[in-house]
Design a protein around this motif. Structure first.
Motif, short mmCIF file in Angstrom:
data_model
loop_
_atom_site.label_atom_id
_atom_site.label_comp_id
_atom_site.label_asym_id
_atom_site.label_seq_id
_atom_site.Cartn_x
_atom_site.Cartn_y
_atom_site.Cartn_z
N GLU A 56 0.82 -1.22 0.00
CA GLU A 56 0.00 0.00 0.00
C GLU A 56 0.85 1.27 0.00
O GLU A 56 0.53 2.25 -0.65
CB GLU A 56 -0.96 0.02 1.20
CG GLU A 56 -2.12 -0.97 1.08
CD GLU A 56 -2.97 -0.80 -0.18
OE1 GLU A 56 -3.06 0.32 -0.71
OE2 GLU A 56 -3.54 -1.81 -0.65
N VAL A 57 1.95 1.25 0.75
CA VAL A 57 2.80 2.45 0.83
C VAL A 57 3.51 2.68 -0.50
O VAL A 57 3.54 3.79 -1.04
CB VAL A 57 3.83 2.31 1.97
CG1 VAL A 57 4.74 3.53 2.01
CG2 VAL A 57 3.12 2.13 3.30
N LEU A 58 4.06 1.60 -1.06
CA LEU A 58 4.81 1.74 -2.32
C LEU A 58 3.89 2.14 -3.47
O LEU A 58 4.31 2.79 -4.41
CB LEU A 58 5.57 0.45 -2.64
CG LEU A 58 6.73 0.12 -1.69
CD1 LEU A 58 7.34 -1.22 -2.04
CD2 LEU A 58 7.79 1.22 -1.71
N LYS A 59 2.62 1.73 -3.38
CA LYS A 59 1.66 2.08 -4.45
C LYS A 59 1.48 3.59 -4.58
O LYS A 59 1.07 4.08 -5.62
CB LYS A 59 0.29 1.46 -4.16
CG LYS A 59 0.12 0.06 -4.71
CD LYS A 59 -1.34 -0.33 -4.48
CE LYS A 59 -1.61 -1.78 -4.74
NZ LYS A 59 -2.92 -2.17 -4.20
N GLN A 60 1.76 4.32 -3.51
CA GLN A 60 1.59 5.78 -3.54
C GLN A 60 2.73 6.47 -4.27
O GLN A 60 2.68 7.66 -4.56
CB GLN A 60 1.51 6.37 -2.12
CG GLN A 60 0.54 5.67 -1.18
CD GLN A 60 -0.83 5.46 -1.80
OE1 GLN A 60 -1.41 6.39 -2.37
NE2 GLN A 60 -1.33 4.23 -1.73
N LEU A 61 3.81 5.72 -4.53
CA LEU A 61 5.00 6.33 -5.14
C LEU A 61 5.10 5.97 -6.60
O LEU A 61 4.62 4.92 -7.02
CB LEU A 61 6.26 5.82 -4.42
CG LEU A 61 6.29 6.02 -2.91
CD1 LEU A 61 7.49 5.29 -2.32
CD2 LEU A 61 6.34 7.50 -2.56
N LYS A 62 5.75 6.82 -7.36
CA LYS A 62 5.99 6.49 -8.77
C LYS A 62 7.26 5.65 -8.85
O LYS A 62 8.37 6.16 -8.69
CB LYS A 62 6.16 7.78 -9.59
CG LYS A 62 4.87 8.53 -9.82
CD LYS A 62 5.01 9.44 -11.05
CE LYS A 62 3.69 10.09 -11.45
NZ LYS A 62 3.38 11.27 -10.62
N LEU A 63 7.07 4.36 -9.10
CA LEU A 63 8.22 3.45 -9.13
C LEU A 63 8.16 2.62 -10.40
O LEU A 63 7.09 2.29 -10.90
CB LEU A 63 8.17 2.50 -7.92
CG LEU A 63 8.22 3.14 -6.54
CD1 LEU A 63 7.93 2.10 -5.47
CD2 LEU A 63 9.58 3.78 -6.29
N PRO A 92 13.01 4.60 -8.58
CA PRO A 92 12.08 5.69 -8.32
C PRO A 92 12.00 6.61 -9.53
O PRO A 92 13.04 6.95 -10.11
CB PRO A 92 12.71 6.43 -7.14
CG PRO A 92 14.03 5.81 -6.88
CD PRO A 92 14.25 4.68 -7.81
N LEU A 93 10.81 6.98 -9.94
CA LEU A 93 10.65 7.87 -11.10
C LEU A 93 10.52 9.32 -10.66
O LEU A 93 10.45 10.23 -11.46
CB LEU A 93 9.43 7.46 -11.92
CG LEU A 93 9.51 6.05 -12.50
CD1 LEU A 93 8.21 5.65 -13.18
CD2 LEU A 93 10.68 5.92 -13.47
N GLU A 94 10.42 9.54 -9.34
CA GLU A 94 10.49 10.90 -8.81
C GLU A 94 11.32 10.80 -7.54
O GLU A 94 11.54 9.70 -7.04
CB GLU A 94 9.08 11.44 -8.52
CG GLU A 94 8.26 10.52 -7.66
CD GLU A 94 6.79 10.92 -7.57
OE1 GLU A 94 6.34 11.77 -8.35
OE2 GLU A 94 6.11 10.38 -6.69
N SER A 95 11.75 11.92 -7.00
CA SER A 95 12.74 11.76 -5.94
C SER A 95 12.13 11.13 -4.69
O SER A 95 11.06 11.51 -4.23
CB SER A 95 13.40 13.10 -5.62
OG SER A 95 12.43 13.97 -5.10
N THR A 96 12.80 10.11 -4.21
CA THR A 96 12.41 9.36 -3.02
C THR A 96 13.64 9.40 -2.13
O THR A 96 14.75 9.23 -2.64
CB THR A 96 12.14 7.88 -3.42
OG1 THR A 96 11.26 7.89 -4.54
CG2 THR A 96 11.53 7.08 -2.30
N PRO A 97 13.48 9.58 -0.82
CA PRO A 97 14.67 9.62 0.03
C PRO A 97 15.54 8.37 -0.19
O PRO A 97 15.02 7.25 -0.25
CB PRO A 97 14.10 9.64 1.45
CG PRO A 97 12.69 10.12 1.29
CD PRO A 97 12.24 9.74 -0.09
N GLU A 98 16.85 8.59 -0.34
CA GLU A 98 17.83 7.53 -0.64
C GLU A 98 17.58 6.24 0.12
O GLU A 98 17.57 5.17 -0.46
CB GLU A 98 19.23 8.04 -0.24
CG GLU A 98 20.00 8.66 -1.37
CD GLU A 98 20.71 7.63 -2.23
OE1 GLU A 98 21.60 6.93 -1.73
OE2 GLU A 98 20.37 7.54 -3.42
N THR A 99 17.43 6.35 1.45
CA THR A 99 17.42 5.11 2.22
C THR A 99 16.02 4.51 2.36
O THR A 99 15.89 3.37 2.76
CB THR A 99 17.98 5.34 3.63
OG1 THR A 99 17.17 6.34 4.26
CG2 THR A 99 19.41 5.81 3.57
#
Length: 304
Positions: A156-163, A176-183
């Motif tokens: 569910e959490v990863l679905k919110q991100l553009k990956l 990641p297709l948009e900036s996601t914190p490195e770690t």
């Protein structure tokens, strides 16, 4: 090289500072690394190398321009190594895109394609540059990796991100297709993978993605493969940019003679960055290649 402040900083100090960022500092630790620096540098300057294994992204090409081939300067120097009978190999998290980049416009001179080894997907498949069938993209739908792929796609959490997810034979790559914190991605995937069910998988980071591979996969397989073609006792140099755990060059840069052009590990006898202050990545490799000279099929350094 360069003018101004950075070239005035003592190279020894810079190299040691890079290591000290990795450990809790105290006087004793500083002395330990100061001594280790001299030992390592002497070893590199005295060694003769019959082969070199390069990481690709962040090392030979800029992570931000990963679809461009390496710069002409670097290409010329690598072809020059090949012309001098040096064995050259690449160890990368990529699949066929690296073969396309290196054979396009004959980045690597065509007559050497049979001699160059490529370790695709972090070393899980090794083939000659001339082999158009490599790497394999088949994956086993019963594998743990495939189960993990489904689990993360439905998280569910990863679905919110553009990956961007890519599942290949023995590797799952998440970009990641948009900036996601490195770690963030690394930590989240490591947590999922560390639950009992996914035993036998590990997570590593490259300059633009997080890769999940099987625990026994490692870029070191490329070093082992290249060793088979050389006389016993021949030395191999390894060069990468992500030498700090969990970077995907951690294993590659754990060999005796390993140079990083960016992040270093805490190890005292390997994975040093001997580039001048402010020089890193592609510029770092250009610096190292510029210091190499070839004689009788061996590379030596003109004082690093």
């Amino acid at each position: 090289g360069g003018s101004g402040f950075s070239s005035g900083i003592n190279k020894k100090e810079v190299a040691i500072k890079r290591k000290l960022r990795m450990v809790p500092g105290n006087k004793k630790t500083e002395e330990l690394y100061a001594e280790a620096y001299e030992t390592f540098k002497a070893k590199i300057n005295k060694s003769r190398f019959a082969g070199v294994v390069f990481d690709y992204d962040g090392t030979l090409v800029d992570a931000r321009k990963k679809n461009d081939p390496p710069t002409q300067n670097i290409v010329d120097k690598i072809n020059n190594l090949l012309q001098n009978g040096i064995l050259v190999a690449f160890a990368t998290g990529r699949g066929k895109s690296i073969r396309e980049a290196l054979t396009k416009k004959y980045v690597i001179n065509k007559k050497y394609w049979d001699d160059v080894l490529v370790g695709y997907y972090n070393g899980s498949e090794i083939a000659r540059l001339s082999d158009e069938k490599a790497p394999s993209i088949k994956h086993d739908e019963d594998s743990k990796l495939y189960c993990l792929y489904n689990a993360v796609k439905n998280n569910e959490v990863l679905k919110q991100l553009k990956l961007n997810y890519t599942l290949r034979g023995k590797q799952l790559t998440i970009e990641p297709l948009e900036s996601t914190p490195e770690t963030f991605l690394y930590d989240l995937l490591s947590n999922i993978v560390s639950t009992g069910f996914y035993e036998g998988l590990k997570v590593v980071r490259s300059s633009h993605s997080v890769d999940v591979i099987s625990s026994e996969t490692s870029k070191l397989s490329v070093v082992k493969e290249i060793k088979k073609q050389l006389k016993d006792g021949s030395k191999i140099l390894t060069v990468g940019d992500r030498g700090r755990w969990p970077g995907n060059d951690y294993a590659l840069l754990s060999t005796d003679c390993s140079l990083s052009v960016d992040e270093v590990s805490e190890k005292i006898d390997s994975c040093w960055n001997l580039c001048p202050a402010g020089v890193k990545g592609v510029q770092g490799v250009a610096y190292l290649l510029g210091k190499m000279k070839c004689e009788n099929g061996l590379i030596s350094f003109k004082s690093l």
